[in-house]
Design an enzyme around this catalytic site. Structure first.
Site, PDB file in Angstrom:
ATOM      1  N   GLY A  92       0.825  -1.208   0.000  1.00  0.00           N
ATOM      2  CA  GLY A  92       0.000   0.000   0.000  1.00  0.00           C
ATOM      3  C   GLY A  92       0.853   1.248   0.000  1.00  0.00           C
ATOM      4  N   GLN A  93       0.185   2.389  -0.142  1.00  0.00           N
ATOM      5  CA  GLN A  93       0.868   3.679  -0.159  1.00  0.00           C
ATOM      6  C   GLN A  93      -0.011   4.698   0.546  1.00  0.00           C
ATOM      7  OE1 GLN A  93       3.939   4.500  -1.744  1.00  0.00           O
ATOM      8  NE2 GLN A  93       3.742   6.510  -0.785  1.00  0.00           N
ATOM      9  N   ALA A 141      -0.029   8.747   2.911  1.00  0.00           N
ATOM     10  CA  ALA A 141       0.590  10.066   2.965  1.00  0.00           C
ATOM     11  C   ALA A 141       1.941  10.004   3.676  1.00  0.00           C
ATOM     12  CB  ALA A 141      -0.332  11.043   3.686  1.00  0.00           C
ATOM     13  N   PHE A 142       2.095   9.089   4.618  1.00  0.00           N
ATOM     14  CA  PHE A 142       3.356   8.932   5.338  1.00  0.00           C
ATOM     15  C   PHE A 142       4.418   8.328   4.439  1.00  0.00           C
ATOM     16  CE2 PHE A 142       6.271   6.758   8.256  1.00  0.00           C
ATOM     17  CZ  PHE A 142       6.497   7.727   9.213  1.00  0.00           C
ATOM     18  N   GLY A 143       4.018   7.348   3.647  1.00  0.00           N
ATOM     19  CA  GLY A 143       4.953   6.678   2.756  1.00  0.00           C
ATOM     20  C   GLY A 143       4.477   5.278   2.416  1.00  0.00           C
ATOM     21  N   PRO A 144       5.298   4.482   1.750  1.00  0.00           N
ATOM     22  CA  PRO A 144       4.907   3.123   1.349  1.00  0.00           C
ATOM     23  C   PRO A 144       4.786   2.181   2.539  1.00  0.00           C
ATOM     24  CG  PRO A 144       7.218   3.504   0.855  1.00  0.00           C
ATOM     25  CD  PRO A 144       6.662   4.828   1.301  1.00  0.00           C
ATOM     26  N   VAL A 145       3.910   1.186   2.392  1.00  0.00           N
ATOM     27  CA  VAL A 145       3.709   0.163   3.419  1.00  0.00           C
ATOM     28  C   VAL A 145       4.089  -1.187   2.827  1.00  0.00           C
ATOM     29  CG1 VAL A 145       2.079  -0.905   5.013  1.00  0.00           C
ATOM     30  CG2 VAL A 145       1.815   1.507   4.408  1.00  0.00           C
ATOM     31  N   LYS A 175       5.793   0.515   7.719  1.00  0.00           N
ATOM     32  CA  LYS A 175       5.482   1.785   7.055  1.00  0.00           C
ATOM     33  C   LYS A 175       6.715   2.681   7.095  1.00  0.00           C
ATOM     34  CE  LYS A 175       2.303   4.413   8.954  1.00  0.00           C
ATOM     35  NZ  LYS A 175       0.972   4.920   9.352  1.00  0.00           N
ATOM     36  N   ASP A 224      -8.172  12.753  12.636  1.00  0.00           N
ATOM     37  CA  ASP A 224      -8.149  12.305  11.238  1.00  0.00           C
ATOM     38  C   ASP A 224      -8.911  10.989  11.072  1.00  0.00           C
ATOM     39  OD1 ASP A 224      -7.561  12.631   8.570  1.00  0.00           O
ATOM     40  OD2 ASP A 224      -5.555  11.772   8.696  1.00  0.00           O
TER      41      ASP A 224
END
Length: 458
Positions: free
Chosen positions: A138-139, A141-145, A160, A256
Site C-alpha cells: 500500500g501507499q 501520505a506517510f509513505g509506502p507500506v 510503514k 483524522d
C-alpha cells in the site's frame, strides 16, 4: 697607502659586527610576531568551535529532556496526499532533511527515548523481513507500506516507511510511537515497534489481513460488506474512539478519522489507525493549523481553528454515512444525505441512501437507527453533538436488540406457523413476520430518541 691599508681591515671588519646583529634581531622578532599572531588566531578559531559544539550539545540535551517528558502522543497514515487539508491551509511539516546527520558530522538525532519501552528494530532486520523493501502492499501520505515476515519468529508485520517526498515528518513519526506506546485497546491498531537508523523513520505494526475499510467500501470489484459486518465495524470504531476520549489519560483527540484510517484484521475486527495528527486535550497547542482530510473535517473546527472531542464525533458521523452508502465523502456525501433528510418522515426512510450493491438486504430498523445517530453526529453545532460514549452505547443497542429477538423466537416457537426457508439476505430484515405470528414488538432501548435531527442524543 700604508695608513690606508692599515685602516681598511678594521673598517671592513667592523661592518659585519655593526649590521649582522641588527638584521638577525629584526628577523627573529618578525618570526616571533608572526607565530604569535598565528597561534592567537588559531586559539580564537578553536575557542569558537568549542563554544559552538558546547551550545549545540546543550540544545540537543534540552530537546531530548523535553521529549522524555512529552506526555501527548500522536500519528499518521492516509489516503492520498492531495486530500490532506494541511497541504494547503497550514504551514508545511518539518523539512525531511532534519532526519539526516548534523553538519558537524555528528551522531544522528534520536527522536524516541529508550525508556519508552517500545521495541526498536534494526534497519538490517527490517530490510531482510521485507525482502529488501520490495513486498509493497500500500501507499499512504506517510509513505509506502510493506509486508514483512520476521525471520526469527515468522511473525507477519506491516512496515510503514517515511518517504522523502512525504508531507509527514519527524513530528508525526514521534507522535505515533509515543501515543501507541502508552495506549492499548482491542480497537486501536497495535504498534509492534519502530526503527530510526540510517536516516530512516520506520513504523512497524501488526499486519491487518483485510486492509482498510476504504478499500472494502469503494472497491466495486469485491463483494460488498454485509449489513451485519457494517454494524459490527461501526461498533468497533465507536469503542476505539470512546477509549481515546474517555479512557485515555490524558484524553486524546484523533483529528483524522476516515475510512482509510480504519484497518480490518483477519476476523474483520475494526481498529483505529494513523495517530500522527492526534493531540492530547491538555496539550498547550490545542489551537493549531487546520489539519485532517477534506470531507471529514468538522466545519466548526475550520472556523474556530480549535479542536475538541466533538470534532472527532463529526468525522465519525461522516464515516457512518460512508459505511451506510459506500459513497466517498469527498464527492458530496453530506449534500446527498441532507437532501435525503429533507423528505424524511420515518427513520426507515433512510433506506433510500443505502449502498445499492446490497439490494436491500439489511435490517431497515437498524439502518434507520444508525443513520439517525450519524445525522446527530454531523450537526453544525459541536455543543449539541453527542459524546462518543453515548454514540457507542446507542450503536451497541443494535446488537443487543437483535440478541433479544433471537432469544424470544425459540421461546415462542410452539406458537409459530410452520417454518419456511428464507431467501438469501432476508435473515436480518425487520420483524414483520413476528407481528403476523402474534409476538408483541420489542420496546426500544432505554433512552432511545425518535428521529429528530435537532435533538441531543442521551
Amino acid at each position: 697607502m700604508a695608513g690606508t691599508a692599515a685602516s681598511s681591515p678594521p673598517a671592513s671588519g667592523s661592518a659585519p659586527s655593526a649590521t649582522s646583529p641588527s638584521s638577525n634581531g629584526s628577523l627573529s622578532i618578525g618570526v616571533i610576531i608572526g607565530i604569535s599572531i598565528g597561534v592567537f588566531i588559531g586559539v580564537i578559531i578553536a575557542s569558537c568551535v568549542v563554544l559552538c559544539l558546547g551550545c549545540r550539545r546543550k540544545r540537543l540535551k534540552k530537546r531530548g529532556s523535553s521529549r522524555r517528558g512529552f506526555v501527548l502522543p500522536i500519528r499518521v497514515n492516509g489516503v492520498n496526499s492531495s486530500t490532506i487539508m494541511s497541504d494547503s491551509v497550514s504551514s508545511p511539516p518539518a523539512n525531511v532533511a532534519s532526519k539526516g546527520n548534523s553538519w558537524w558530522g555528528g551522531q544522528e538525532k534520536q527522536l524516541i527515548p529508550s525508556s519508552l519501552g517500545v521495541t526498536k528494530f534494526t534497519y538490517k532486520e527490517l530490510h531482510k523481513a521485507t525482502s529488501n523493501f520490495t513486498a509493497l502492499v500500500g501507499q499512504g501520505a506517510f509513505g509506502p507500506v510493506y509486508k514483512a515476515v520476521l525471520q526469527s519468529t515468522g511473525t507477519t508485520l506491516a512496515v510503514k516507511v517515511l518517504a522523502e517526498q512525504s508531507k509527514q515528518g519527524d513530528k508525526e513519526f514521534q507522535n505515533e510511537v509515543m501515543l501507541l506506546g502508552r495506549l492499548h485497546h482491542r480497537n486501536l491498531v497495535n504498534l509492534v515497534g519502530y526503527c530510526e537508523e540510517k536516516n530512516q523513520r520506520i513504523l512497524v505494526y501488526e499486519y491487518m489481513h483485510n486492509g482498510s475499510l476504504q478499500q472494502k467500501l469503494l472497491d466495486q470489484n469485491s463483494e460488498p460488506l454485509s449489513w451485519d459486518q457494517r454494524v459490527l465495524i461501526a461498533q468497533d470504531i465507536s469503542r476505539g474512539l470512546e477509549y481515546l476520549h474517555e479512557g485515555a489519560t490524558p484524553p486524546v483527540v484523533h483529528r483524522d478519522i476516515k475510512s482509510a484510517n480504519i484497518l480490518l484484521d483477519a476476523t474483520m475486527t475494526a481498529r483505529v489507525a494513523d495517530f500522527g495528527l492526534s493531540k492530547a486535550t491538555d496539550s498547550p497547542n490545542i489551537v493549531s493549523g487546520v489539519k485532517g482530510t477534506f470531507g471529514y473535517v468538522d466545519p466548526e473546527y475550520m472556523s474556530t481553528n480549535s479542536f475538541t472531542e466533538k470534532s472527532d464525533v463529526y468525522s465519525f458521523g461522516v464515516l457512518l454515512f460512508e459505511l451506510i452508502t459506500a459513497r466517498n465523502p469527498q464527492q458530496g456525501l453530506l449534500d446527498y444525505v441532507h437532501l435525503a433528510a429533507m423528505g424524511m418522515e420515518t427513520k426507515e426512510d433512510w433506506a433510500e441512501i443505502m449502498d445499492s450493491r446490497m439490494s436491500g438486504n439489511c435490517n431497515l430498523e437498524e439502518l434507520g437507527d444508525m443513520a439517525n445517530i450519524a445525522y446527530k453526529c454531523v450537526g453544525p453545532m459541536g455543543a449539541r453533538r453527542p459524546k462518543m460514549r453515548a454514540v457507542a452505547q446507542n450503536l451497541c443497542n443494535l446488537g443487543k436488540r437483535r440478541s433479544k429477538e433471537q432469544v424470544i423466537m425459540p421461546v415462542m416457537k410452539q406458537d409459530l406457523p410452520p417454518a419456511r426457508s428464507l431467501p438469501v439476505g432476508e435473515r436480518s430484515k425487520p420483524v414483520r413476520s413476528k407481528k403476523d405470528a402474534g409476538i408483541p414488538p420489542l420496546s426500544p432501548p432505554r433512552g432511545y430518541n425518535q428521529y429528530d435531527p435537532g435533538s441531543d442524543m442521551v
